[in-house]
Design an enzyme around this catalytic site. Structure first.
Site, PDB file in Angstrom:
ATOM      1  N   ILE A  58       0.907  -1.151   0.000  1.00 23.30           N
ATOM      2  CA  ILE A  58       0.000   0.000   0.000  1.00 23.30           C
ATOM      3  C   ILE A  58       0.948   1.203   0.000  1.00 23.30           C
ATOM      4  CG2 ILE A  58      -0.203  -0.139   2.537  1.00 23.30           C
ATOM      5  CD1 ILE A  58      -2.951   1.147   2.355  1.00 23.30           C
ATOM      6  N   SER A  59       0.700   2.163  -0.886  1.00 24.59           N
ATOM      7  CA  SER A  59       1.642   3.282  -1.027  1.00 24.59           C
ATOM      8  C   SER A  59       1.687   4.137   0.237  1.00 24.59           C
ATOM      9  CB  SER A  59       1.241   4.160  -2.214  1.00 24.59           C
ATOM     10  OG  SER A  59       1.140   3.384  -3.384  1.00 24.59           O
TER      11      SER A  59
END
Ligand code: SAM
Length: 212
Positions: A58-59
Protein backbone atom coordinates in the site's frame (compact mmCIF):
# COMPACT_ATOMS: atom_id res chain seq x y z
CA UNK A 1 -10.66 3.65 15.81
CA UNK A 2 -7.23 5.32 15.47
CA UNK A 3 -8.87 8.75 15.16
CA UNK A 4 -6.12 10.70 16.86
CA UNK A 5 -3.40 8.81 14.92
CA UNK A 6 -5.21 9.64 11.69
CA UNK A 7 -5.38 13.31 12.58
CA UNK A 8 -1.66 13.41 13.35
CA UNK A 9 -0.95 11.80 9.97
CA UNK A 10 -3.09 14.38 8.11
CA UNK A 11 -1.29 17.21 9.93
CA UNK A 12 2.04 15.69 8.85
CA UNK A 13 0.92 15.48 5.23
CA UNK A 14 -0.29 19.07 5.34
CA UNK A 15 3.05 20.14 6.83
CA UNK A 16 4.82 18.38 3.92
CA UNK A 17 3.03 20.73 1.50
CA UNK A 18 -0.31 19.19 0.50
CA UNK A 19 -2.84 22.04 0.31
CA UNK A 20 -5.90 20.56 -1.46
CA UNK A 21 -8.52 20.46 1.29
CA UNK A 22 -10.63 17.86 -0.55
CA UNK A 23 -7.66 15.47 -0.61
CA UNK A 24 -6.91 16.10 3.07
CA UNK A 25 -10.60 15.68 4.03
CA UNK A 26 -10.89 12.38 2.16
CA UNK A 27 -7.72 11.09 3.81
CA UNK A 28 -9.01 12.20 7.21
CA UNK A 29 -12.15 10.17 6.57
CA UNK A 30 -10.87 6.93 5.06
CA UNK A 31 -9.64 4.46 7.67
CA UNK A 32 -6.29 3.26 6.29
CA UNK A 33 -6.00 0.54 8.93
CA UNK A 34 -8.87 -1.32 7.19
CA UNK A 35 -6.76 -1.60 4.02
CA UNK A 36 -3.71 -3.30 5.57
CA UNK A 37 -3.35 -6.79 7.09
CA UNK A 38 -4.69 -6.96 10.69
CA UNK A 39 -1.26 -7.82 12.06
CA UNK A 40 0.14 -4.43 11.01
CA UNK A 41 -3.00 -2.31 11.50
CA UNK A 42 -1.32 -0.35 14.30
CA UNK A 43 1.28 0.88 11.78
CA UNK A 44 -1.33 2.16 9.34
CA UNK A 45 -1.01 5.81 10.39
CA UNK A 46 2.74 6.01 9.97
CA UNK A 47 3.66 7.86 6.78
CA UNK A 48 5.21 4.79 5.17
CA UNK A 49 4.37 2.19 2.53
CA UNK A 50 3.39 -1.16 4.08
CA UNK A 51 3.35 -4.75 2.77
CA UNK A 52 -0.07 -6.12 1.77
CA UNK A 53 1.09 -9.61 0.77
CA UNK A 54 1.97 -11.14 -2.60
CA UNK A 55 5.09 -8.92 -2.75
CA UNK A 56 2.96 -5.79 -3.08
CA UNK A 57 2.51 -2.66 -1.00
CA UNK A 58 0.00 0.00 0.00
CA UNK A 59 1.64 3.28 -1.03
CA UNK A 60 2.96 5.82 1.47
CA UNK A 61 0.14 8.21 2.53
CA UNK A 62 2.12 11.28 1.44
CA UNK A 63 2.57 9.73 -2.01
CA UNK A 64 -1.17 9.00 -2.24
CA UNK A 65 -1.89 12.62 -1.25
CA UNK A 66 0.66 14.01 -3.72
CA UNK A 67 -0.62 11.93 -6.66
CA UNK A 68 -4.26 12.67 -5.84
CA UNK A 69 -3.54 16.39 -5.62
CA UNK A 70 -1.68 16.19 -8.96
CA UNK A 71 -4.77 14.62 -10.58
CA UNK A 72 -6.88 17.69 -9.67
CA UNK A 73 -9.96 15.51 -9.13
CA UNK A 74 -13.37 17.18 -9.27
CA UNK A 75 -16.67 15.67 -8.19
CA UNK A 76 -18.15 13.55 -10.98
CA UNK A 77 -14.79 13.08 -12.78
CA UNK A 78 -14.21 9.71 -14.37
CA UNK A 79 -10.90 8.37 -13.06
CA UNK A 80 -8.99 5.23 -14.06
CA UNK A 81 -6.57 3.73 -11.56
CA UNK A 82 -3.98 1.15 -12.63
CA UNK A 83 -2.90 -1.02 -9.69
CA UNK A 84 -5.84 -1.41 -7.28
CA UNK A 85 -3.66 -3.04 -4.61
CA UNK A 86 -5.19 -2.60 -1.16
CA UNK A 87 -7.95 -0.34 -2.53
CA UNK A 88 -6.92 2.64 -0.40
CA UNK A 89 -6.20 5.02 -3.28
CA UNK A 90 -9.46 4.08 -5.01
CA UNK A 91 -11.35 4.67 -1.75
CA UNK A 92 -9.87 8.18 -1.47
CA UNK A 93 -10.89 8.99 -5.06
CA UNK A 94 -14.39 7.66 -4.49
CA UNK A 95 -14.69 9.70 -1.30
CA UNK A 96 -13.83 12.79 -3.34
CA UNK A 97 -16.83 12.12 -5.57
CA UNK A 98 -15.02 10.62 -8.56
CA UNK A 99 -16.43 7.76 -10.60
CA UNK A 100 -13.61 5.28 -10.15
CA UNK A 101 -12.52 2.46 -12.47
CA UNK A 102 -9.62 0.37 -11.20
CA UNK A 103 -7.56 -2.46 -12.68
CA UNK A 104 -5.42 -5.02 -10.79
CA UNK A 105 -3.36 -7.77 -12.43
CA UNK A 106 -2.76 -9.99 -9.36
CA UNK A 107 -5.81 -12.31 -8.94
CA UNK A 108 -5.57 -12.84 -5.14
CA UNK A 109 -5.24 -9.13 -4.47
CA UNK A 110 -8.05 -8.40 -6.93
CA UNK A 111 -10.47 -10.79 -5.18
CA UNK A 112 -9.55 -9.72 -1.67
CA UNK A 113 -9.91 -6.01 -2.45
CA UNK A 114 -13.15 -6.46 -4.36
CA UNK A 115 -14.59 -8.10 -1.22
CA UNK A 116 -13.32 -5.25 0.92
CA UNK A 117 -14.98 -2.66 -1.36
CA UNK A 118 -18.27 -4.57 -1.00
CA UNK A 119 -17.93 -4.80 2.76
CA UNK A 120 -17.17 -1.08 3.15
CA UNK A 121 -19.77 -0.13 0.53
CA UNK A 122 -17.17 1.62 -1.63
CA UNK A 123 -18.57 1.98 -5.13
CA UNK A 124 -15.81 1.50 -7.66
CA UNK A 125 -15.72 -0.58 -10.84
CA UNK A 126 -13.01 -3.26 -10.65
CA UNK A 127 -11.33 -5.32 -13.32
CA UNK A 128 -8.75 -8.10 -13.24
CA UNK A 129 -6.23 -7.63 -16.04
CA UNK A 130 -3.30 -5.75 -17.50
CA UNK A 131 -3.80 -2.07 -16.84
CA UNK A 132 -1.06 -1.01 -19.25
CA UNK A 133 -3.63 -1.35 -22.03
CA UNK A 134 -6.13 0.82 -20.14
CA UNK A 135 -9.90 0.26 -20.23
CA UNK A 136 -11.23 1.27 -23.61
CA UNK A 137 -14.88 0.46 -22.84
CA UNK A 138 -15.08 3.32 -20.34
CA UNK A 139 -12.65 5.76 -22.01
CA UNK A 140 -12.09 8.68 -22.21
CA UNK A 141 -11.15 9.45 -18.61
CA UNK A 142 -10.70 12.84 -16.90
CA UNK A 143 -7.75 11.41 -15.03
CA UNK A 144 -5.57 8.30 -15.00
CA UNK A 145 -3.40 7.38 -12.03
CA UNK A 146 -0.82 4.60 -12.25
CA UNK A 147 0.30 3.31 -8.85
CA UNK A 148 3.19 1.09 -10.01
CA UNK A 149 6.49 2.12 -11.63
CA UNK A 150 6.60 1.88 -15.42
CA UNK A 151 9.55 1.79 -17.87
CA UNK A 152 7.66 4.12 -20.27
CA UNK A 153 4.29 5.84 -20.58
CA UNK A 154 1.84 3.34 -22.12
CA UNK A 155 0.43 4.79 -25.37
CA UNK A 156 -3.06 3.41 -24.64
CA UNK A 157 -3.28 5.43 -21.45
CA UNK A 158 -2.42 8.64 -23.33
CA UNK A 159 -5.10 7.82 -25.92
CA UNK A 160 -7.76 7.09 -23.29
CA UNK A 161 -7.47 10.53 -21.69
CA UNK A 162 -9.89 13.41 -22.30
CA UNK A 163 -8.44 16.66 -23.63
CA UNK A 164 -7.68 18.62 -20.47
CA UNK A 165 -7.35 15.33 -18.58
CA UNK A 166 -4.34 14.42 -16.44
CA UNK A 167 -2.18 11.30 -16.33
CA UNK A 168 -0.05 10.73 -13.22
CA UNK A 169 2.50 7.95 -13.61
CA UNK A 170 5.85 6.98 -12.06
CA UNK A 171 8.40 6.28 -14.82
CA UNK A 172 11.96 5.02 -14.37
CA UNK A 173 13.83 1.81 -13.62
CA UNK A 174 12.62 -1.03 -11.38
CA UNK A 175 13.82 0.68 -8.20
CA UNK A 176 13.30 4.41 -8.53
CA UNK A 177 11.12 6.65 -10.65
CA UNK A 178 10.25 10.21 -11.58
CA UNK A 179 6.58 11.04 -11.17
CA UNK A 180 5.32 12.32 -14.50
CA UNK A 181 2.25 14.55 -14.56
CA UNK A 182 0.89 14.90 -18.09
CA UNK A 183 -1.91 17.22 -19.15
CA UNK A 184 -3.50 16.41 -22.50
CA UNK A 185 -3.58 19.68 -24.46
CA UNK A 186 -4.90 18.31 -27.79
CA UNK A 187 -5.53 14.93 -29.42
CA UNK A 188 -1.76 14.35 -29.72
CA UNK A 189 -0.02 16.91 -27.51
CA UNK A 190 0.77 16.89 -23.79
CA UNK A 191 2.26 19.29 -21.27
CA UNK A 192 4.57 17.43 -18.90
CA UNK A 193 5.93 18.03 -15.43
CA UNK A 194 8.44 15.76 -13.66
CA UNK A 195 8.79 15.30 -9.92
CA UNK A 196 11.84 13.20 -8.87
CA UNK A 197 12.44 10.60 -6.14
CA UNK A 198 9.58 8.12 -6.03
CA UNK A 199 9.81 4.35 -5.53
CA UNK A 200 6.99 2.01 -6.54
CA UNK A 201 6.69 -1.72 -7.14
CA UNK A 202 6.96 -2.52 -10.88
CA UNK A 203 4.09 -2.16 -13.34
CA UNK A 204 4.05 -5.54 -15.08
CA UNK A 205 2.37 -5.96 -18.45
CA UNK A 206 2.36 -5.54 -22.20
CA UNK A 207 3.50 -1.91 -22.01
CA UNK A 208 5.22 -2.34 -18.62
CA UNK A 209 7.99 -4.60 -17.22
CA UNK A 210 8.24 -8.32 -18.00
CA UNK A 211 7.30 -10.64 -15.11
CA UNK A 212 10.37 -12.19 -13.37
N1 SAM B 1 -3.08 1.84 -5.37
C1 SAM B 1 -2.66 0.83 -4.43
C2 SAM B 1 -3.18 1.03 -3.05
O1 SAM B 1 -3.89 2.03 -2.82
O2 SAM B 1 -2.93 0.17 -2.21
C3 SAM B 1 -1.16 0.63 -4.42
C4 SAM B 1 -0.81 -0.44 -5.29
S1 SAM B 1 0.72 -1.25 -5.30
C5 SAM B 1 1.92 -0.02 -4.99
C6 SAM B 1 0.78 -1.56 -7.06
C7 SAM B 1 -0.23 -2.54 -7.57
O3 SAM B 1 -0.14 -2.55 -9.00
C8 SAM B 1 0.01 -3.98 -7.13
O4 SAM B 1 -1.13 -4.49 -6.50
C9 SAM B 1 0.32 -4.72 -8.44
O5 SAM B 1 -0.14 -6.06 -8.45
C10 SAM B 1 -0.41 -3.85 -9.45
N2 SAM B 1 0.03 -3.96 -10.85
C11 SAM B 1 1.28 -4.11 -11.35
N3 SAM B 1 1.25 -4.14 -12.70
C12 SAM B 1 -0.06 -3.99 -13.07
C13 SAM B 1 -0.74 -3.94 -14.31
N4 SAM B 1 -0.10 -4.05 -15.49
N5 SAM B 1 -2.08 -3.78 -14.31
C14 SAM B 1 -2.78 -3.66 -13.13
N6 SAM B 1 -2.17 -3.72 -11.92
C15 SAM B 1 -0.83 -3.86 -11.89
Amino acid sequence: MYESERKVLIDKIRAKGITNENVLAAMADIERHLFVPDAIASNAYKDVALPIGFNQTISQPYTVAFMTEALKVKEGNKILEIGTGSGYQAAILEKMGARVFTIERQPDIFLRTQKLFDKLNIRVVCRLGDGTIGWNDYAPFDGIIVTAGSPTIPENLKKQLNIGGRLVIPVGDRHSQVLKILVKTSEDTFREENVPHFAFVPLIGREGWKER
